[in-house]
Enzyme design. Structure first.
Site, mmCIF file in Angstrom:
data_model
loop_
_atom_site.group_PDB
_atom_site.id
_atom_site.type_symbol
_atom_site.label_atom_id
_atom_site.label_comp_id
_atom_site.label_asym_id
_atom_site.label_seq_id
_atom_site.Cartn_x
_atom_site.Cartn_y
_atom_site.Cartn_z
ATOM 1 N N TYR A 142 0.973 -1.233 -0.001
ATOM 2 C CA TYR A 142 0.027 -0.009 -0.016
ATOM 3 C C TYR A 142 1.040 1.290 -0.026
ATOM 4 C CZ TYR A 142 -3.441 3.517 1.581
ATOM 5 O OH TYR A 142 -4.068 4.549 1.828
ATOM 6 N N ASP A 237 9.360 2.739 -0.818
ATOM 7 C CA ASP A 237 8.171 3.416 -0.025
ATOM 8 C C ASP A 237 8.738 3.216 1.377
ATOM 9 O OD1 ASP A 237 4.659 3.460 0.162
ATOM 10 O OD2 ASP A 237 6.216 4.278 1.434
ATOM 11 N N LYS A 265 4.903 9.378 8.388
ATOM 12 C CA LYS A 265 4.759 9.026 9.761
ATOM 13 C C LYS A 265 5.866 9.472 10.762
ATOM 14 C CE LYS A 265 2.555 4.962 7.956
ATOM 15 N NZ LYS A 265 1.001 5.085 8.469
HETATM 16 P P1 KE4 Z 1 -0.691 8.404 4.423
HETATM 17 O O1 KE4 Z 1 -0.946 9.260 3.278
HETATM 18 O O2 KE4 Z 1 -1.673 7.643 5.161
HETATM 19 O O3 KE4 Z 1 0.324 9.244 5.320
HETATM 20 O O4 KE4 Z 1 0.494 7.486 3.859
HETATM 21 C C1 KE4 Z 1 0.271 6.474 2.900
HETATM 22 C C2 KE4 Z 1 1.217 5.408 3.016
HETATM 23 C C3 KE4 Z 1 2.263 5.182 2.246
HETATM 24 N N1 KE4 Z 1 3.138 4.142 2.245
HETATM 25 C C4 KE4 Z 1 2.898 3.128 3.180
HETATM 26 C C5 KE4 Z 1 3.948 2.005 3.021
HETATM 27 C C6 KE4 Z 1 2.083 3.512 4.108
HETATM 28 O O5 KE4 Z 1 1.824 2.452 4.981
HETATM 29 C C7 KE4 Z 1 1.035 4.396 3.974
HETATM 30 C C8 KE4 Z 1 -0.060 4.405 4.959
HETATM 31 N N2 KE4 Z 1 -0.326 3.453 6.013
HETATM 32 C C9 KE4 Z 1 -1.604 3.202 6.517
HETATM 33 C C10 KE4 Z 1 -1.591 2.018 7.322
HETATM 34 N N3 KE4 Z 1 -0.839 1.112 6.986
HETATM 35 C C11 KE4 Z 1 -2.016 4.529 7.362
HETATM 36 C C12 KE4 Z 1 -3.281 4.129 7.947
HETATM 37 C C13 KE4 Z 1 -4.534 4.404 7.477
HETATM 38 O O6 KE4 Z 1 -4.742 4.267 6.228
HETATM 39 O O7 KE4 Z 1 -5.579 5.127 8.338
#
Ligand code: KE4
Length: 422
Positions: A142, A237, A265
Site C-alpha cells: 500500500y 516506499d 509517519k
Molecule cells: P498516508 O497518506 O496515510 O500518510 O501514507 C500512505 C502510506 C504510504 N506508504 C505506506 C507504506 C503506508 O503504510 C502508508 C499508510 N499506512 C496506513 C496503515 N498501514 C495508514 C493508516 C490509515 O490508512 O489510516
C-alpha cells in the site's frame, strides 16, 4: 460524560463511516472503534477513561510514544512563534539535513504533508525524469490512495491492472503493472515485456500493509539490478520503515540504495509530514528548479517540522538493536502462548515491527497473508482490547513497539494473551 458508543453514533451522522480513515472503523474485526481522549508514553486512554497499551502508535509515527517530552517541548516553543507562514523557514532546512544525513539514497528532499503525497509525487517525478509511463507495484503493498496505486490484479497475477475502487478510470491504472511480492521472476517477465516503458518500480522494502512481510534474500537486490539494467528508477516506499527499521531506513539496514525514497509517519513525530527525496540529478527535475510540478500549502510548516526534528534527534542516540531484541522476544512469547491454546501462529518481525499470522504456513506474500484465519485474528484483537491491549484492527497491518514501552507493558501484554479463549 460521553462514551465511545455515543460519539461513534454522532460521528456516523457527520463523517463517512464515522471515521476519517477507513481502517479505524474496525470493520474487519467486527467491533466498534474506541474514541481516544489522550495518549501518554506507551498508553492511550479512551473517552471512558480506560487505559490501553498502544501497539498502533498512530500507525507508526510514534516510535517515541505519545507526548515524548522532547517533542512536546519543541512543539510548545515553536507554537509561541506561530504555526505556518507559507514561506521558507529555517526549520525546513534542519529537518532536511537530518534526513539527508541519515538516509543513504537521499541527497535532496522535498517535504509534503502525507505519505500519499510523497509516493504520488515520487512516481510523477520518475515518469517525468524517465519520460516513461508504466510503474510496477506489488500486490498487497500500500502506497497511499493516489489513483495509480489503487489497482487490483486483473486476470492472472503479473499483468496489467484493473481499478481497485470505483472512481478510477481504467486508463489511470492501465500503466500500473502488478507482481507478487518476493517474486523476482514475475518482475523480470514484466521488464521483458514492457521494460523500455517502465518508469519505476515502487516497493515497500519491508511490507507493512499485508502484516509484516520481509523481503526474501536477493529480492531487493534483484529489483535494484533489473531497474539499473532497463534504465528504470527504484523507489523505496519507506513511509513505515524510514527511521523505524533502522535510523538509516530499510535501505541502510539491507544495504540497497534506491533512486528515490518516500518517507512519512516518524519524520513528522505525530504531525502531518511526508517527504520524498533521492539523487540530486533526479530531484532537480522538481519545480521550481525543474519542470515536474508538485506543491503544498502546509508543506514544511514550522510546527510539523519541529516535531519531526525533535523526534529524529532523540532517535539518533536510540538503541534500535535492543528494541529489535525486545520486540522479537515479545512476539515469540505471544506465539508460544497462543500455540499452547492450540492455535497455529507464524510471527514475522523486524526491528520494532511485528505481526502474528494465524496459519501453520510461512507468510511471504499477499496471497499467503489472505489465506490466514482472519476470524481468529478478529477474536484475538477483540479479546486483547478487552484486556487493555490496543492492536491494529486488521490482520493486514503491523503492530509497532516503541522506545518507551517497558518490560512492565510487555509482561502485561503476555498476561492478557494468557487469558484468551478460542
Ligand atoms: P498516508 O497518506 O496515510 O500518510 O501514507 C500512505 C502510506 C504510504 N506508504 C505506506 C507504506 C503506508 O503504510 C502508508 C499508510 N499506512 C496506513 C496503515 N498501514 C495508514 C493508516 C490509515 O490508512 O489510516
Amino acid at each position: 460524560m460521553t462514551d465511545s458508543k455515543q460519539l461513534f453514533a454522532k460521528a456516523k451522522e457527520l463523517i463517512p463511516g464515522g471515521v476519517n480513515s477507513p481502517v479505524r472503523a474496525c470493520l474487519s474485526v467486527q467491533t466498534d472503534p474506541l474514541f481516544i481522549a489522550r495518549g501518554e508514553g506507551p498508553f492511550i486512554y479512551s473517552e471512558e477513561g480506560r487505559r490501553y497499551i498502544d501497539y498502533v502508535l498512530s500507525w507508526g509515527p510514534l516510535i517515541l510514544g505519545h507526548l515524548h517530552p522532547e517533542v512536546k517541548k519543541a512543539l510548545l516553543e515553536t507554537l509561541e512563534k506561530g504555526t505556518s507562514f507559507g514561506a521558507p523557514c529555517a526549520l525546513e532546512i534542519e529537518l532536511a539535513e537530518l534526513i539527508v544525513d541519515a538516509i543513504p539514497g537521499i541527497e535532496m528532499v522535498r517535504m509534503v504533508n502525507s505519505g500519499t503525497e510523497a509516493t504520488m509525487s515520487a512516481v510523477r517525478l520518475a515518469r517525468g525524469y524517465t519520460k516513461r509511463k508504466k510503474i510496477v507495484k506489488f500486490i498487497g503493498c500500500y502506497h497511499g490512495h493516489a489513483d495509480s496505486f489503487l489497482a487490483s490484479a486483473g486476470s492472472g497475477v503479473a499483468t496489467l491492472s484493473i481499478p481497485g475502487t470505483p472512481g478510477i478510470p481504467e486508463e489511470t491504472v492501465a500503466h500500473t503493472l502488478l507482481a507478487e511480492y518476493n517474486d523476482l521472476d514475475q518482475v523480470e517477465d514484466l521488464f521483458k515485456r514492457y521494460g523500455d516503458d517502465i518508469a519505476a518500480v515502487i516497493v515497500e522494502p519491508v511490507a507493512g500493509n499485508m502484516g509484516v512481510i520481509l523481503p526474501e534474500e536477493g529480492f531487493l537486490q534483484g529489483l535494484r539490478e533489473l531497474t539499473f539494467r532497463y534504465g528504470s528508477l527504484l523507489i523505496f516506499d519507506e513511509v513505515i520503515t524510514g527511521f523505524r527499521v533502522d535510523y538509516r531506513g530499510a535501505q541502510g539496514y539491507f544495504g540497497i540504495e534506491p533512486d528515490l525514497t518516500c518517507l512519512g509517519k516518524i519524520i513528522g513525530g505525530g504531525l502531518p509530514v511526508g517527504a520524498y527525496g533521492g539523487k540530486k540529478q533526479i530531484m532537480e527535475h522538481i519545480a521550481p528548479c525543474g519542470p515536474v510540478y508538485q506543491a503544498g500549502t502546509l508543506s514544511g510548516n514550522p510546527l510539523a517540522m519541529s516535531a519531526g526534528i525533535a523526534t529524529l534527534k532523540v532517535l539518533q542516540t536510540s538503541d534500535y538493536k535492543l528494541l529489535a531484541e525486545q520486540t522479537k522476544k515479545l512476539a515469540l512469547s505471544l506465539k508460544e502462548i497462543l500455540e499452547k491454546k492450540g492455535l497455529d501462529v507464524q510471527v514475522n518481525t523486524i526491528s520494532s515491527m511485528f505481526t502474528l499470522f494465524f496459519t501453520d504456513k510461512p507468510v511471504k506474500n499477499f496471497s499467503q497473508a489472505k489465506a490466514c484465519e482472519q476470524e481468529i485474528f478478529a477474536s484475538f484483537y477483540r479479546q486483547m482490547r478487552k484486556q487493555g491491549v490496543y492492536l491494529a484492527p486488521s490482520a493486514f497491518e503491523t503492530s509497532f513497539n516503541s522506545f518507551v514501552h517497558t518490560e512492565q507493558e510487555w509482561q502485561e501484554t503476555l498476561r492478557a494473551a494468557e487469558a484468551l479463549e478460542f
